[in-house]
Design an enzyme around this catalytic site. Sequence first.
Site, mmCIF file in Angstrom:
data_model
loop_
_atom_site.group_PDB
_atom_site.id
_atom_site.type_symbol
_atom_site.label_atom_id
_atom_site.label_comp_id
_atom_site.label_asym_id
_atom_site.label_seq_id
_atom_site.Cartn_x
_atom_site.Cartn_y
_atom_site.Cartn_z
ATOM 1 N N VAL A 1 6.146 2.655 -3.007
ATOM 2 C CA VAL A 1 6.752 1.690 -3.868
ATOM 3 C C VAL A 1 5.980 0.500 -3.978
ATOM 4 O O VAL A 1 5.924 0.030 -5.149
ATOM 5 C CB VAL A 1 8.015 1.202 -3.233
ATOM 6 N N GLY B 1 9.903 10.073 -3.074
ATOM 7 C CA GLY B 1 10.992 9.505 -2.343
ATOM 8 C C GLY B 1 10.888 9.016 -1.061
ATOM 9 O O GLY B 1 11.516 8.281 -0.428
ATOM 10 N N ASN C 1 12.464 7.766 -9.363
ATOM 11 C CA ASN C 1 12.633 6.964 -8.121
ATOM 12 C C ASN C 1 11.876 5.901 -7.504
ATOM 13 O O ASN C 1 12.345 4.787 -7.157
ATOM 14 C CB ASN C 1 12.802 8.158 -7.194
ATOM 15 N N CYS D 1 17.542 5.028 -4.807
ATOM 16 C CA CYS D 1 17.101 5.458 -5.814
ATOM 17 C C CYS D 1 18.100 6.526 -6.517
ATOM 18 O O CYS D 1 18.277 6.390 -7.764
ATOM 19 C CB CYS D 1 15.734 6.307 -5.732
ATOM 20 N N THR E 1 0.873 -1.202 -0.178
ATOM 21 C CA THR E 1 -0.066 -0.018 0.034
ATOM 22 C C THR E 1 0.798 1.257 -0.029
ATOM 23 O O THR E 1 0.218 2.587 -0.103
ATOM 24 C CB THR E 1 -0.814 0.048 1.163
ATOM 25 N N HIS F 1 13.787 11.947 -9.599
ATOM 26 C CA HIS F 1 14.978 12.586 -9.009
ATOM 27 C C HIS F 1 15.820 12.988 -10.043
ATOM 28 O O HIS F 1 16.222 12.423 -10.986
ATOM 29 C CB HIS F 1 15.572 11.603 -8.148
HETATM 30 N N1 LIG Z 1 9.766 6.044 -2.082
HETATM 31 C C1 LIG Z 1 10.952 5.769 -2.973
HETATM 32 O O1 LIG Z 1 11.265 6.507 -3.934
HETATM 33 C C2 LIG Z 1 11.896 4.497 -2.505
HETATM 34 C C3 LIG Z 1 12.908 4.320 -3.680
HETATM 35 C C4 LIG Z 1 13.697 3.413 -3.259
HETATM 36 C C5 LIG Z 1 13.763 2.573 -2.096
HETATM 37 N N2 LIG Z 1 12.679 2.800 -1.197
HETATM 38 C C6 LIG Z 1 12.547 2.114 -0.078
HETATM 39 O O2 LIG Z 1 11.397 1.082 -0.155
HETATM 40 C C7 LIG Z 1 10.870 0.825 1.079
HETATM 41 C C8 LIG Z 1 9.149 1.290 0.809
HETATM 42 O O3 LIG Z 1 9.031 2.752 0.606
HETATM 43 P P1 LIG Z 1 7.899 3.465 0.472
HETATM 44 O O4 LIG Z 1 8.416 4.947 0.018
HETATM 45 O O5 LIG Z 1 6.984 2.661 -0.545
HETATM 46 O O6 LIG Z 1 7.429 3.516 1.956
HETATM 47 P P2 LIG Z 1 5.870 3.811 2.247
HETATM 48 O O7 LIG Z 1 4.961 4.694 1.407
HETATM 49 O O8 LIG Z 1 5.826 4.225 3.883
HETATM 50 O O9 LIG Z 1 5.124 2.115 2.509
HETATM 51 C C9 LIG Z 1 5.656 1.404 3.428
HETATM 52 C C10 LIG Z 1 4.631 0.167 3.252
HETATM 53 O O10 LIG Z 1 4.963 -0.840 4.343
HETATM 54 C C11 LIG Z 1 4.015 -1.222 5.050
HETATM 55 N N3 LIG Z 1 4.293 -1.332 6.659
HETATM 56 C C12 LIG Z 1 4.815 -0.263 7.222
HETATM 57 N N4 LIG Z 1 5.071 -0.669 8.506
HETATM 58 C C13 LIG Z 1 4.737 -2.042 8.545
HETATM 59 C C14 LIG Z 1 4.727 -3.230 9.407
HETATM 60 N N5 LIG Z 1 5.231 -2.976 10.689
HETATM 61 N N6 LIG Z 1 4.499 -4.465 9.152
HETATM 62 C C15 LIG Z 1 3.890 -4.645 8.101
HETATM 63 N N7 LIG Z 1 3.845 -3.632 6.727
HETATM 64 C C16 LIG Z 1 4.334 -2.533 7.297
HETATM 65 C C17 LIG Z 1 2.939 0.066 4.876
HETATM 66 O O11 LIG Z 1 1.709 -0.352 5.170
HETATM 67 P P3 LIG Z 1 0.629 0.662 5.526
HETATM 68 O O12 LIG Z 1 0.194 1.412 4.348
HETATM 69 O O13 LIG Z 1 -0.631 -0.183 6.120
HETATM 70 O O14 LIG Z 1 1.232 1.539 6.647
HETATM 71 C C18 LIG Z 1 3.281 0.185 3.435
HETATM 72 O O15 LIG Z 1 2.473 -0.615 2.757
HETATM 73 C C19 LIG Z 1 11.557 1.595 2.079
HETATM 74 O O16 LIG Z 1 12.490 0.757 2.750
HETATM 75 C C20 LIG Z 1 12.283 2.610 1.351
HETATM 76 O O17 LIG Z 1 13.503 2.967 2.016
HETATM 77 C C21 LIG Z 1 11.858 3.901 -1.461
#
Ligand SMILES: NC(=O)c1ccc[n+]([C@@H]2O[C@H](COP(=O)([O-])OP(=O)(O)OC[C@H]3O[C@@H](n4cnc5c(N)ncnc54)[C@H](OP(=O)(O)O)[C@@H]3O)[C@@H](O)[C@H]2O)c1
Length: 339
Positions: A16, A181, A316, A151, A13, A234
């Site tokens: 990413v 990001g 990203n 990213c 959700t 980015h």
């Molecule tokens: N965004 C980017 O551009 C990017 C790029 C490269 C790498 N990343 C990495 O990719 C990962 C995800 O990033 P994101 O930006 O998508 O983060 P995000 O929007 O915060 O999404 C996190 C996801 O993990 C779930 N989650 C959080 N806490 C949890 C728990 N305790 N147990 C089970 N599920 C849990 C959340 O569910 P809910 O929605 O229910 O809270 C959500 O589905 C991170 O490690 C980040 O550093 C991100």
Amino acid sequence: MGKKIKVSVIGATGAVGQVFMWMLADHPWFEVSYVTASAARVGQKYASTVHWVLPFEMPENIRDLDVREFNFEAMKDAGVKIVFSALPAAVASEAEPQLRANGFCVFSNAAAMRYDSDVPILIPETNLDQLDLVRNQGYPQTGCVVTNANCVTTGLAMALAPLRQFGIKTISVNSYQSVSGAGYPGLSSFDITDNCIPFIKGEEEKIEKEIKKILSINPDVYAYTVRVPVMFGHLETVWLDLEQDVNVEDIIQAWADFKVVTELPSTPELPVVYSAEDTFPQPKYAFWGNPKGMVVYTGRVKKKNGRIGFVLLVNNIVKGAAGGSIQNAEAFVERFGLR
Ligand SMILES: NC(=O)c1ccc[n+]([C@@H]2O[C@H](COP(=O)([O-])OP(=O)(O)OC[C@H]3O[C@@H](n4cnc5c(N)ncnc54)[C@H](OP(=O)(O)O)[C@@H]3O)[C@@H](O)[C@H]2O)c1
């Protein structure tokens, strides 16, 4: 070809996770059969609980998937072989080793395991050979973990891989990073609207460490990372000191010659695309290319006092995150003959 390989998206959700769901909805090799998020969403239909942030409509065939609890036995019962992880690093650091021990092959965006010596930070166009590190983890007797880079590093590694031949002595990079990001809901609108924030925790250190591991080079790296009020993509400005005295045309030719080694469904034909237009690239082109968001764009190449400078754009959340992971899983499936 036979049946599709069943996969799970964990953290489906988030920003990413949504890209995973969008790209996997119609994937020729993979089929999403198990979806998780945090505990509060378990039991709900994906479309009714997710806050969809992508600039495309949600694919019809993922709307009614149930968000399920994170449970290894239930995942095995659902036939899952490959797990795509979009979990926050702190959660991933516990979940991913357990998934591996339970026989799953994990393709992760989290930084949690990136620096383990037996875990590849894979970008198929640049370091496909590092995929064999999974054998050091015990694969195929156990599962395995393959990560993709941070990213900003992904965009940088793509632009620099074809320039390794010139000897990269120093890299100076400044990033202009979009709000996606930081995940969803990410930064407060109070902090980022009409503003730029010249600090992203841990980001500059990640770039330095990861570029060396991915490209097997050892340059001095000088990085500043800045959050800007842009939704996706980015931008990076880069200056290089090279061992060889090359000119601008050599750089442009090296990118044009950078062709794909293995044909994978998510790999663009030309992975780095240069344009000589003065105002190129810009974040508003972040979803250009085929597949969308998988091409790294470069522009503004110049030479001054022997140094080479240029600008690049990476999506990203696609090439820099979920799309990169899917490409890694495709490379893995090809390499180990799982189709
Ligand atoms: N965004 C980017 O551009 C990017 C790029 C490269 C790498 N990343 C990495 O990719 C990962 C995800 O990033 P994101 O930006 O998508 O983060 P995000 O929007 O915060 O999404 C996190 C996801 O993990 C779930 N989650 C959080 N806490 C949890 C728990 N305790 N147990 C089970 N599920 C849990 C959340 O569910 P809910 O929605 O229910 O809270 C959500 O589905 C991170 O490690 C980040 O550093 C991100």
